[in-house]
Design an enzyme around this catalytic site. Structure first.
Site, PDB file in Angstrom:
ATOM      1  N   GLY A   1      47.796  45.827  45.522  1.00 45.49           N
ATOM      2  CA  GLY A   1      46.851  46.559  44.537  1.00 45.49           C
ATOM      3  C   GLY A   1      46.784  46.175  43.774  1.00 45.49           C
ATOM      4  N   ALA A   2      46.076  44.945  43.137  1.00 41.62           N
ATOM      5  CA  ALA A   2      45.695  44.465  42.277  1.00 41.62           C
ATOM      6  C   ALA A   2      44.223  44.501  41.875  1.00 41.62           C
ATOM      7  CB  ALA A   2      46.825  42.665  42.093  1.00 41.62           C
TER       8      ALA A   2
ATOM      9  N   LEU B   1      41.909  42.408  43.035  1.00 40.00           N
ATOM     10  CA  LEU B   1      41.846  40.889  43.557  1.00 40.00           C
ATOM     11  C   LEU B   1      41.413  40.856  45.137  1.00 40.00           C
ATOM     12  CD1 LEU B   1      44.999  39.466  41.356  1.00 40.00           C
ATOM     13  CD2 LEU B   1      42.873  39.472  41.098  1.00 40.00           C
ATOM     14  N   ALA B   2      41.279  41.822  45.880  1.00 34.40           N
ATOM     15  CA  ALA B   2      41.194  42.033  47.149  1.00 34.40           C
ATOM     16  C   ALA B   2      41.888  41.764  48.392  1.00 34.40           C
ATOM     17  CB  ALA B   2      39.359  41.914  47.628  1.00 34.40           C
ATOM     18  N   GLY B   3      43.072  41.023  48.084  1.00 36.09           N
ATOM     19  CA  GLY B   3      44.306  40.916  48.611  1.00 36.09           C
ATOM     20  C   GLY B   3      44.587  40.846  50.404  1.00 36.09           C
ATOM     21  N   GLY B   4      44.021  42.628  50.504  1.00 41.23           N
ATOM     22  CA  GLY B   4      44.349  42.902  51.751  1.00 41.23           C
ATOM     23  C   GLY B   4      43.005  42.634  52.447  1.00 41.23           C
ATOM     24  N   SER B   5      41.505  42.508  51.762  1.00 39.38           N
ATOM     25  CA  SER B   5      40.520  41.854  51.780  1.00 39.38           C
ATOM     26  C   SER B   5      40.325  40.608  52.404  1.00 39.38           C
ATOM     27  CB  SER B   5      39.441  42.655  51.139  1.00 39.38           C
ATOM     28  OG  SER B   5      39.345  44.227  50.891  1.00 39.38           O
ATOM     29  N   THR B   6      40.756  39.802  51.799  1.00 41.61           N
ATOM     30  CA  THR B   6      40.937  38.325  51.615  1.00 41.61           C
ATOM     31  C   THR B   6      41.922  38.550  53.237  1.00 41.61           C
ATOM     32  OG1 THR B   6      40.576  35.809  50.904  1.00 41.61           O
ATOM     33  CG2 THR B   6      42.577  37.459  50.518  1.00 41.61           C
TER      34      THR B   6
ATOM     35  N   ASP C   1      35.057  44.853  50.293  1.00 44.23           N
ATOM     36  CA  ASP C   1      35.697  43.661  49.756  1.00 44.23           C
ATOM     37  C   ASP C   1      35.114  42.800  51.035  1.00 44.23           C
ATOM     38  OD1 ASP C   1      35.168  44.909  47.001  1.00 44.23           O
ATOM     39  OD2 ASP C   1      37.432  44.406  46.789  1.00 44.23           O
TER      40      ASP C   1
ATOM     41  N   LYS D   1      39.958  37.477  44.730  1.00 47.14           N
ATOM     42  CA  LYS D   1      38.113  37.388  44.063  1.00 47.14           C
ATOM     43  C   LYS D   1      38.326  37.995  42.722  1.00 47.14           C
ATOM     44  CE  LYS D   1      37.623  42.060  44.162  1.00 47.14           C
ATOM     45  NZ  LYS D   1      37.670  43.023  43.448  1.00 47.14           N
TER      46      LYS D   1
HETATM   47  O1  C5P Z   1      35.735  50.290  51.556  1.00 45.54           O
HETATM   48  P1  C5P Z   1      37.259  50.211  50.773  1.00 45.54           P
HETATM   49  O2  C5P Z   1      38.348  51.371  51.952  1.00 45.54           O
HETATM   50  O3  C5P Z   1      38.182  49.256  50.361  1.00 45.54           O
HETATM   51  O4  C5P Z   1      36.943  51.135  49.387  1.00 45.54           O
HETATM   52  C1  C5P Z   1      38.622  51.775  49.001  1.00 45.54           C
HETATM   53  C2  C5P Z   1      37.726  53.123  47.946  1.00 45.54           C
HETATM   54  O5  C5P Z   1      37.253  52.856  46.847  1.00 45.54           O
HETATM   55  C3  C5P Z   1      36.487  53.827  49.248  1.00 45.54           C
HETATM   56  O6  C5P Z   1      37.408  55.101  49.914  1.00 45.54           O
HETATM   57  C4  C5P Z   1      36.581  54.639  48.380  1.00 45.54           C
HETATM   58  O7  C5P Z   1      37.196  55.733  47.930  1.00 45.54           O
HETATM   59  C5  C5P Z   1      35.835  53.741  46.848  1.00 45.54           C
HETATM   60  N1  C5P Z   1      35.289  53.057  46.622  1.00 45.54           N
HETATM   61  C6  C5P Z   1      33.877  53.402  46.191  1.00 45.54           C
HETATM   62  N2  C5P Z   1      32.228  52.776  46.366  1.00 45.54           N
HETATM   63  C7  C5P Z   1      32.376  51.450  47.276  1.00 45.54           C
HETATM   64  C8  C5P Z   1      33.643  50.806  47.836  1.00 45.54           C
HETATM   65  C9  C5P Z   1      34.806  51.336  47.373  1.00 45.54           C
HETATM   66  O8  C5P Z   1      33.884  54.614  45.868  1.00 45.54           O
HETATM   67  N3  C5P Z   1      31.477  50.814  47.194  1.00 45.54           N
END
Ligand code: C5P
Length: 293
Positions: free
Chosen positions: A98-99, A101-106, A138, A12
């Site tokens: 780590g880009a 691009l939500a690679g891990g999330s997808t 994501d 994404k």
């Molecule tokens: O939810 P996820 O683990 O993917 O988010 C990674 C980090 O990004 C969270 O630990 C948080 O520090 C930050 N984050 C945030 N607010 C969001 C989404 C992510 O602060 N809406």
């Protein structure tokens, strides 16, 4: 019940990303327009010995244990609905890591979707979305797919009807960014330009590519571009090469440019490839109801 299932997992980008404030739970309140693109990981899930979860990949750069969101998705799903089942997951990684691009999330979203199929659980979309939100901000969007306006942590989703297809040149510089660190360092007072989301949406509805490109804005650039000047450099280069506009995706460091003409985009790709290893010419991906909902 199939013995094996294969799922395409699209990356994404964020066409806009606005932060409305910090929440009591430490997360940030978002307003972001997310778009899937046809840069795909491929996930294969097979039944394995009861209670086991094994994750393998063609990439040595991703964790094969709980550190991998796909592993966590499988653990959560099997814990709730697995009835003792075990799985073997293979991730063919094409999306840079780590880009932004939500690679891990997808990959995680694909695992939830795939396990529901493989184990014939018949769970409703709402059940999968709830699990998705527990895995990461994501993941719900990746499960929903297409284009959407996301609010809250990213889990409150309003699907958007497809607009004009987007032709995008994506460049991932040779370093990774920690999303958590970028959010930690975010300071509302340092933002120079906020997205005008209603104006973006109006252009979106009118399939106005100039308006869409012109209203792309990401407040997290105020952190990542300052920390990594290379991002600003890529943006400038791509603008000079004819992009209508160029933006960082998510917390970065990936940068994408919107192009109107394929010929120009291909020339720009060749030029960017002389300086960067990870350069992709991609399009918006609107396939809902197939692999995704
Ligand atoms: O939810 P996820 O683990 O993917 O988010 C990674 C980090 O990004 C969270 O630990 C948080 O520090 C930050 N984050 C945030 N607010 C969001 C989404 C992510 O602060 N809406």
């Amino acid at each position: 019940m199939p013995a094996k299932i294969e799922i395409a997992a699209p990356a994404k980008i964020n066409l806009t990303l606005d932060i409305k404030g910090k929440r009591a739970d430490g997360y940030h309140e978002l307003e972001t327009i997310m778009q899937q693109i046809d840069l795909l990981d491929h996930i294969t899930i097979e039944s394995a010995s009861p209670g086991s979860i094994r994750v393998d990949s063609n990439s040595s750069l991703i964790p094969h244990n709980e550190g991998n969101l796909a592993y966590r998705a499988a653990a959560l799903f099997l814990d709730k609905y697995g009835s003792g089942a075990g799985v073997k997951i293979f991730i063919e990684k094409n999306i840079p890591i780590g880009a932004g691009l939500a690679g891990g999330s997808t990959d995680a979203a694909a695992v939830l979707w795939g396990l529901n199929r493989l184990l014939d659980c018949g769970l409703a979309k709402a059940d999968l979305l709830e699990m998705a939100a527990q895995i990461g901000s994501d993941v719900p969007f990746c499960l929903l797919g297409g284009s959407a306006l996301a609010r809250g942590r990213g889990e409150l989703l309003e699907p958007l009807a497809p607009s004009v297809p987007l032709l995008l040149l994506l460049v991932k510089p040779d370093f990774q960014v920690s999303t958590a660190e970028v959010y930690q360092q975010f300071d509302l007072t340092k933002v120079e330009k906020f997205p005008d989301t209603p104006a973006f949406l109006e252009s979106w509805q009118h399939c106005d590519i100039i308006g869409i490109a012109g209203h792309m804005e990401n407040v997290l650039e105020s952190v990542s571009v300052r920390k990594y000047p290379e991002i600003a450099l890529i943006k400038e280069k791509m603008k000079k090469l004819g992009a209508l506009n160029v933006l960082m995706s998510g917390s970065g460091p990936s940068v994408f440019g919107v192009f109107k003409e394929k010929g120009l985009a291909m020339e720009a790709m060749e030029t960017m490839k002389t300086s960067y290893r990870e350069v992709f010419l991609v399009s918006s991906f609107e396939e809902r109801g197939g692999n995704n909902y």
